[in-house]
Write an enzyme that holds these catalytic residues in place. Structure first.
Site, PDB file in Angstrom:
ATOM      1  N   GLU A  71       0.826  -1.218   0.000  1.00  0.00           N
ATOM      2  CA  GLU A  71       0.000   0.000   0.000  1.00  0.00           C
ATOM      3  C   GLU A  71       0.851   1.255   0.000  1.00  0.00           C
ATOM      4  O   GLU A  71       0.622   2.175  -0.784  1.00  0.00           O
ATOM      5  CB  GLU A  71      -0.924   0.014   1.223  1.00  0.00           C
ATOM      6  CG  GLU A  71      -1.722   1.310   1.302  1.00  0.00           C
ATOM      7  CD  GLU A  71      -2.737   1.347   2.415  1.00  0.00           C
ATOM      8  OE1 GLU A  71      -2.699   0.493   3.314  1.00  0.00           O
ATOM      9  OE2 GLU A  71      -3.610   2.232   2.357  1.00  0.00           O
ATOM     10  N   ASP A  91      -0.811  -4.938   3.071  1.00  0.00           N
ATOM     11  CA  ASP A  91      -1.324  -3.737   3.728  1.00  0.00           C
ATOM     12  C   ASP A  91      -0.693  -3.731   5.109  1.00  0.00           C
ATOM     13  O   ASP A  91      -1.065  -4.535   5.966  1.00  0.00           O
ATOM     14  CB  ASP A  91      -2.855  -3.748   3.814  1.00  0.00           C
ATOM     15  CG  ASP A  91      -3.382  -2.397   4.297  1.00  0.00           C
ATOM     16  OD1 ASP A  91      -4.547  -2.075   4.023  1.00  0.00           O
ATOM     17  OD2 ASP A  91      -2.603  -1.659   4.954  1.00  0.00           O
ATOM     18  N   ILE A  93      -0.738  -1.705   7.726  1.00  0.00           N
ATOM     19  CA  ILE A  93      -1.747  -1.495   8.774  1.00  0.00           C
ATOM     20  C   ILE A  93      -3.085  -1.278   8.067  1.00  0.00           C
ATOM     21  O   ILE A  93      -3.326  -0.210   7.500  1.00  0.00           O
ATOM     22  CB  ILE A  93      -1.438  -0.291   9.690  1.00  0.00           C
ATOM     23  CG1 ILE A  93      -0.083  -0.433  10.386  1.00  0.00           C
ATOM     24  CG2 ILE A  93      -2.565  -0.144  10.738  1.00  0.00           C
ATOM     25  CD1 ILE A  93       0.257   0.710  11.348  1.00  0.00           C
ATOM     26  N   ASP A  94      -3.919  -2.319   8.074  1.00  0.00           N
ATOM     27  CA  ASP A  94      -5.266  -2.137   7.520  1.00  0.00           C
ATOM     28  C   ASP A  94      -6.138  -1.692   8.687  1.00  0.00           C
ATOM     29  O   ASP A  94      -6.251  -2.381   9.686  1.00  0.00           O
ATOM     30  CB  ASP A  94      -5.771  -3.443   6.924  1.00  0.00           C
ATOM     31  CG  ASP A  94      -7.037  -3.211   6.126  1.00  0.00           C
ATOM     32  OD1 ASP A  94      -7.083  -2.223   5.371  1.00  0.00           O
ATOM     33  OD2 ASP A  94      -8.007  -3.979   6.267  1.00  0.00           O
ATOM     34  N   THR A  96      -5.837   1.967   9.333  1.00  0.00           N
ATOM     35  CA  THR A  96      -4.897   3.005   9.805  1.00  0.00           C
ATOM     36  C   THR A  96      -5.609   4.066  10.636  1.00  0.00           C
ATOM     37  O   THR A  96      -5.086   4.513  11.665  1.00  0.00           O
ATOM     38  CB  THR A  96      -4.182   3.664   8.606  1.00  0.00           C
ATOM     39  OG1 THR A  96      -3.342   2.704   7.966  1.00  0.00           O
ATOM     40  CG2 THR A  96      -3.340   4.848   9.039  1.00  0.00           C
ATOM     41  N   ASP A 220      -6.037  -4.481   0.524  1.00  0.00           N
ATOM     42  CA  ASP A 220      -7.033  -4.613   1.600  1.00  0.00           C
ATOM     43  C   ASP A 220      -7.673  -6.002   1.618  1.00  0.00           C
ATOM     44  O   ASP A 220      -8.102  -6.472   2.669  1.00  0.00           O
ATOM     45  CB  ASP A 220      -8.168  -3.585   1.402  1.00  0.00           C
ATOM     46  CG  ASP A 220      -7.705  -2.151   1.547  1.00  0.00           C
ATOM     47  OD1 ASP A 220      -8.061  -1.327   0.679  1.00  0.00           O
ATOM     48  OD2 ASP A 220      -6.988  -1.851   2.515  1.00  0.00           O
TER      49      ASP A 220
HETATM   50  C1  LIP Z   1      -8.952   0.885   4.798  1.00  0.00           C
HETATM   51  C2  LIP Z   1      -9.823  -0.285   4.468  1.00  0.00           C
HETATM   52  C3  LIP Z   1     -11.283   0.045   4.700  1.00  0.00           C
HETATM   53  C4  LIP Z   1     -11.681   1.185   3.847  1.00  0.00           C
HETATM   54  C5  LIP Z   1     -10.808   2.364   4.065  1.00  0.00           C
HETATM   55  C6  LIP Z   1      -9.320   2.050   3.967  1.00  0.00           C
HETATM   56  P1  LIP Z   1      -6.368   1.336   5.262  1.00  0.00           P
HETATM   57  O1  LIP Z   1      -7.608   0.535   4.576  1.00  0.00           O
HETATM   58  O2  LIP Z   1      -9.469  -1.387   5.246  1.00  0.00           O
HETATM   59  O3  LIP Z   1     -12.102  -1.043   4.367  1.00  0.00           O
HETATM   60  O4  LIP Z   1     -13.005   1.524   4.110  1.00  0.00           O
HETATM   61  O5  LIP Z   1     -11.147   3.307   3.083  1.00  0.00           O
HETATM   62  O6  LIP Z   1      -9.009   1.770   2.619  1.00  0.00           O
HETATM   63  O7  LIP Z   1      -6.303   2.644   4.517  1.00  0.00           O
HETATM   64  O8  LIP Z   1      -6.670   1.529   6.686  1.00  0.00           O
HETATM   65  O9  LIP Z   1      -5.176   0.480   4.983  1.00  0.00           O
END
Ligand code: LIP
Length: 275
Positions: A71, A91, A93-94, A96, A220
């Site tokens: 990412e 990713d 930190i999914d 964030t 993601d």
């Molecule tokens: C997030 C996703 C989430 C989405 C956010 C963002 P991040 O990823 O896990 O589903 O709604 O827009 O993309 O940015 O925290 O890695």
């Protein structure tokens, strides 16, 4: 190849646990260094970058001929290109925004694709010690225990995961509002963790019955796809048909029937793909 994939999995798991320490060490730091990406709710921290760097550095040392899609590397301009070469999709930190707020629902999402097919999926929330894993053909696990989807086939009895997303694009926001307003009278409940990967993990666990989102990225969903399908669930494009992992659209469900019922109720949205 199976022996090789086992080696890839064992190495990736050890490196992911190591990277998880970086998140755990910083989650309660109230003065995290935060940068804004596309808008004020699309953020990246120095921990996101440090986790992605640790994963790529250690995996490329172990497997020099492997490729990477990350990412934060993508955000810095690296082209997103999925080839047949073994490719780790990261990713760091999914969730964030959750991490920034010390809301403990953030995870590392790490997948290995070989010949453009998911082979390994790891979703690890090091804050709550939640580890979801899968290897192609070997089932899905939560903290080492076998997991299965709920098998729910009735949308009116379903708990459906959704996200508000992290873009201020008005057309996308209107689509989110429209789908919530429609589904709220159709399904039994709606939930949102703030992480696509953890939403997919909830479906694989059988704790939720479906998840859909317009606007996600391949990093993601790459690990969650395999964990859901190895738990007996399905992944489709939200309009029906095969998922396109680069389309920024996803729908996973506990059964084919539930996926089709949910798809039929959605107002579709087609985000701009990542160039
Ligand atoms: C997030 C996703 C989430 C989405 C956010 C963002 P991040 O990823 O896990 O589903 O709604 O827009 O993309 O940015 O925290 O890695």
């Amino acid at each position: 190849m199976s022996g090789k994939v086992d080696l890839f999995f064992k190495s990736a798991l050890s490196i992911t646990k190591e990277a998880g320490k970086l998140i755990r060490d910083q989650i309660y730091n109230r003065s995290k260094k935060i940068d804004r990406k596309t808008c004020d709710i699309d953020l990246v921290t120095e921990t996101d970058k440090a986790v992605e760097n640790l994963l790529i550095t250690n995996l490329s040392q172990a497997f020099p001929d492997h490729q990477f899609i990350g990412e934060e590397s993508s955000a810095e301009g690296k082209k997103v290109e999925l080839t047949d070469v073994p490719t780790w999709i990261i990713d760091p930190i999914d969730g964030t925004l959750n991490f920034v707020h010390t809301f403990p629902h953030s995870c590392i999402s790490l997948a290995l694709f070989i010949d453009k097919q998911p082979t390994i999926g790891i979703i690890y929330n090091p804050i709550l010690e939640q580890l979801f894993t899968a290897q192609k053909g070997k089932g899905a696990f939560y903290n080492g225990n076998v997991i299965k989807v709920s098998g729910q086939t009735d949308l009116s009895q379903a708990l459906v995961m959704y996200e508000l997303g992290t873009s201020r694009d008005s057309e996308r926001k209107e689509n989110v509002k429209k789908n919530i307003a429609s589904l709220i009278d159709i399904v039994q409940g709606m939930r949102s963790t703030g992480s696509a990967a953890l939403n997919m993990a909830m479906v694989a666990l059988g704790g939720a019955d479906a998840y859909f989102e317009f606007g996600i990225h391949i990093w993601d969903i790459a690990a969650g796809e395999l964990i859901v399908t190895e738990a007996g669930g399905v992944i489709i494009d939200p309009s029906g048909g095969a998922v396109d992992r680069l389309s920024r659209r996803v729908l996973v469900a506990s059964s084919e029937s539930l996926a089709e019922q949910l798809s039929a109720k959605l107002t579709q949205f087609y985000p701009m793909p990542v160039d």
